[in-house]
Each structure stands twice: as structure tokens, then as C-alpha cells.
Scaffold this motif. Structure first.
Motif, PDB file in Angstrom:
ATOM      1  N   GLY A  93       0.795  -1.221   0.000  1.00  0.00           N
ATOM      2  CA  GLY A  93       0.000   0.000   0.000  1.00  0.00           C
ATOM      3  C   GLY A  93       0.827   1.270   0.000  1.00  0.00           C
ATOM      4  O   GLY A  93       0.418   2.284   0.561  1.00  0.00           O
ATOM      5  N   ILE A  94       1.982   1.245  -0.658  1.00  0.00           N
ATOM      6  CA  ILE A  94       2.867   2.416  -0.654  1.00  0.00           C
ATOM      7  C   ILE A  94       3.121   2.914  -2.076  1.00  0.00           C
ATOM      8  O   ILE A  94       3.474   2.143  -2.956  1.00  0.00           O
ATOM      9  CB  ILE A  94       4.211   2.090   0.024  1.00  0.00           C
ATOM     10  N   GLN A 132      -2.888   8.082   3.878  1.00  0.00           N
ATOM     11  CA  GLN A 132      -2.125   9.061   4.641  1.00  0.00           C
ATOM     12  C   GLN A 132      -0.714   9.183   4.083  1.00  0.00           C
ATOM     13  O   GLN A 132      -0.261   8.325   3.341  1.00  0.00           O
ATOM     14  CB  GLN A 132      -1.983   8.643   6.122  1.00  0.00           C
ATOM     15  N   LEU A 133      -0.028  10.251   4.513  1.00  0.00           N
ATOM     16  CA  LEU A 133       1.407  10.348   4.280  1.00  0.00           C
ATOM     17  C   LEU A 133       2.080   9.411   5.272  1.00  0.00           C
ATOM     18  O   LEU A 133       1.651   9.294   6.415  1.00  0.00           O
ATOM     19  CB  LEU A 133       1.898  11.772   4.513  1.00  0.00           C
ATOM     20  N   ASP A 134       3.142   8.733   4.831  1.00  0.00           N
ATOM     21  CA  ASP A 134       3.859   7.802   5.700  1.00  0.00           C
ATOM     22  C   ASP A 134       5.295   8.284   5.879  1.00  0.00           C
ATOM     23  O   ASP A 134       6.152   8.047   5.026  1.00  0.00           O
ATOM     24  CB  ASP A 134       3.833   6.394   5.116  1.00  0.00           C
ATOM     25  N   GLU A 135       5.549   8.959   6.980  1.00  0.00           N
ATOM     26  CA  GLU A 135       6.875   9.518   7.280  1.00  0.00           C
ATOM     27  C   GLU A 135       7.903   8.428   7.591  1.00  0.00           C
ATOM     28  O   GLU A 135       9.096   8.688   7.526  1.00  0.00           O
ATOM     29  CB  GLU A 135       6.786  10.486   8.460  1.00  0.00           C
ATOM     30  N   THR A 136       7.465   7.224   7.962  1.00  0.00           N
ATOM     31  CA  THR A 136       8.419   6.160   8.277  1.00  0.00           C
ATOM     32  C   THR A 136       9.061   5.593   7.017  1.00  0.00           C
ATOM     33  O   THR A 136      10.167   5.081   7.055  1.00  0.00           O
ATOM     34  CB  THR A 136       7.761   5.012   9.069  1.00  0.00           C
ATOM     35  N   VAL A 137       8.370   5.679   5.897  1.00  0.00           N
ATOM     36  CA  VAL A 137       8.892   5.183   4.621  1.00  0.00           C
ATOM     37  C   VAL A 137       9.791   6.228   3.968  1.00  0.00           C
ATOM     38  O   VAL A 137      10.877   5.924   3.495  1.00  0.00           O
ATOM     39  CB  VAL A 137       7.731   4.800   3.673  1.00  0.00           C
ATOM     40  N   LEU A 138       9.321   7.477   3.956  1.00  0.00           N
ATOM     41  CA  LEU A 138      10.051   8.578   3.320  1.00  0.00           C
ATOM     42  C   LEU A 138       9.582   9.884   3.954  1.00  0.00           C
ATOM     43  O   LEU A 138       8.377  10.163   3.941  1.00  0.00           O
ATOM     44  CB  LEU A 138       9.761   8.590   1.808  1.00  0.00           C
ATOM     45  N   PRO A 139      10.484  10.676   4.526  1.00  0.00           N
ATOM     46  CA  PRO A 139      10.059  11.953   5.117  1.00  0.00           C
ATOM     47  C   PRO A 139       9.367  12.824   4.068  1.00  0.00           C
ATOM     48  O   PRO A 139       9.878  12.996   2.961  1.00  0.00           O
ATOM     49  CB  PRO A 139      11.366  12.587   5.587  1.00  0.00           C
ATOM     50  N   ALA A 140       8.201  13.346   4.403  1.00  0.00           N
ATOM     51  CA  ALA A 140       7.421  14.188   3.488  1.00  0.00           C
ATOM     52  C   ALA A 140       7.950  15.615   3.575  1.00  0.00           C
ATOM     53  O   ALA A 140       7.733  16.314   4.563  1.00  0.00           O
ATOM     54  CB  ALA A 140       5.950  14.122   3.850  1.00  0.00           C
ATOM     55  N   ARG A 141       8.671  16.046   2.539  1.00  0.00           N
ATOM     56  CA  ARG A 141       9.323  17.356   2.539  1.00  0.00           C
ATOM     57  C   ARG A 141       9.192  18.019   1.172  1.00  0.00           C
ATOM     58  O   ARG A 141       9.125  17.364   0.143  1.00  0.00           O
ATOM     59  CB  ARG A 141      10.814  17.226   2.858  1.00  0.00           C
ATOM     60  N   ALA A 142       9.224  19.358   1.205  1.00  0.00           N
ATOM     61  CA  ALA A 142       9.289  20.173  -0.007  1.00  0.00           C
ATOM     62  C   ALA A 142      10.488  21.109   0.156  1.00  0.00           C
ATOM     63  O   ALA A 142      10.832  21.494   1.277  1.00  0.00           O
ATOM     64  CB  ALA A 142       8.007  20.981  -0.183  1.00  0.00           C
ATOM     65  N   TYR A 143      11.133  21.452  -0.961  1.00  0.00           N
ATOM     66  CA  TYR A 143      12.339  22.278  -0.923  1.00  0.00           C
ATOM     67  C   TYR A 143      12.218  23.428  -1.918  1.00  0.00           C
ATOM     68  O   TYR A 143      11.748  23.245  -3.041  1.00  0.00           O
ATOM     69  CB  TYR A 143      13.581  21.443  -1.259  1.00  0.00           C
ATOM     70  N   SER A 144      12.698  24.589  -1.505  1.00  0.00           N
ATOM     71  CA  SER A 144      12.707  25.756  -2.386  1.00  0.00           C
ATOM     72  C   SER A 144      13.978  25.750  -3.232  1.00  0.00           C
ATOM     73  O   SER A 144      14.859  24.910  -3.041  1.00  0.00           O
ATOM     74  CB  SER A 144      12.641  27.039  -1.553  1.00  0.00           C
ATOM     75  N   GLY A 145      14.082  26.720  -4.105  1.00  0.00           N
ATOM     76  CA  GLY A 145      15.259  26.852  -4.959  1.00  0.00           C
ATOM     77  C   GLY A 145      16.539  27.114  -4.190  1.00  0.00           C
ATOM     78  O   GLY A 145      17.627  26.842  -4.681  1.00  0.00           O
TER      79      GLY A 145
END
Length: 175
Positions: A93-94, A132-145
Motif C-alpha cells: 500500500g505504498i 495518509q502520508l507515511d513519514e516512516t517510509v520517506l520523510p514528506a518534505r518540499a524544498y525551495s530553490g
């Protein structure tokens, strides 16, 4: 008379100009709905407004006993393609979403980012209960320029059914 001179910051995050304005979460908004067994449901992920988005990463976890992923599609609101989706763990389920580019892009409010279409195997629950978002599999992050990091959130809006009728929601026993 008193004069003051600032000589430095004690907290390191304030000492780095790249951190000014950090902390604004990147939000994916999804329409919540009552799941009905045997139906297909397309879940559209809309992006919250974000200036200078250069990269993002997250893992979406769905209950494989309730949903089965049929297709995924990149939509016009973000420069995504099928190569940005990792689907090798569907049995668990990922689904992973990873995207980056060399320069930041301005993403408009409610921009259509991507959609996932599921077959509903077991009904009676809300989409927000099984996706849901699963932070244990991959940290949910966004990055700017300038590599400013922001947390990512999944927000579900008001509950509807596939047909969208309020009486169907009331009859489902969930309200």
C-alpha cells in the motif's frame, strides 16, 4: 541615552538568511469521501500555493485491504511525469512521489498536481481513514530553490460520496 549593537544570533536557524520564512508547510488537498465497495474512486491531489518549489518527496500509504491502485496520472498544475512515481511496493500500500528540478517554480493555489485511481475493495470507511502520508517510509518534505525545507501535509476537505449527494452520506451511517 542608550545605544545597542547586535553582534550575532544565539539560535543558529536565525543566523542563516536562507531560513527566513521557513516553516510554511507544503499542503496537498484531497476531497474526502465515503468509500463504496466495488466502485472506482479517483483521488485528485491539489497543491497549496507555494513560491519557488524546486523539489518534493513523500510516501503515500493506503490500506491494501480497502483500496487497490489502478492508475496514477500527472496533471497540468505541476511539472510531474510518470517517472516521478515509485510503485514497487503496491502490495504493502505504498506509492512514493519524488520530483526535483534545478530552479524553483511557482505553484498556484489549488493547482492540480496528480491523481490516483483506486478500486474500492471494502466500503464503509472514509478515504481519510485509509490514505495518509507515511513519514516512516520517506520523510514528506518540499524544498525551495535555495534548499529551504518545509514539511508536507495531506489535508482532506469536506466529505462527499462518489455521487456527491448529502443524503447518501447520511444514509451511509458515517454522519
Amino acid at each position: 541615552d542608550f545605544y545597542g549593537i547586535k553582534t550575532g544570533d544565539v539560535v543558529a536557524t536565525f543566523a542563516n538568511p536562507a531560513n527566513f520564512g521557513a516553516g510554511n508547510a507544503w499542503i496537498f488537498e484531497v476531497q474526502d469521501q465515503v468509500l463504496q465497495a466495488g466502485s472506482q474512486v479517483t483521488v485528485e491531489f491539489r497543491a497549496g500555493q507555494f513560491f519557488d518549489l524546486a523539489a518534493l518527496q513523500c510516501a503515500l500509504h493506503f490500506d491494501p485491504g480497502t483500496l487497490s491502485l489502478l492508475t496514477f496520472q500527472a496533471l497540468s498544475g505541476m511539472p510531474l511525469s510518470e517517472a516521478n512515481f515509485g510503485t514497487w511496493e503496491l502490495d504493502e500500500g505504498i506509492v512514493r512521489v519524488v520530483w526535483s528540478q534545478s530552479e524553483g517554480a511557482d505553484i498556484g493555489e489549488a493547482a492540480q498536481a496528480f491523481s490516483l485511481t483506486f478500486q474500492v475493495l471494502e466500503g464503509g470507511s472514509l478515504l481519510s481513514e485509509v490514505l495518509q502520508l507515511d513519514e516512516t517510509v520517506l520523510p514528506a518534505r518540499a524544498y525551495s530553490g535555495v534548499l529551504e525545507e518545509s514539511a508536507m501535509q495531506l489535508q482532506f476537505s469536506e466529505v462527499t460520496t462518489n455521487a456527491g449527494s448529502p443524503s447518501a452520506i447520511a444514509n451511509s451511517g458515517l454522519l
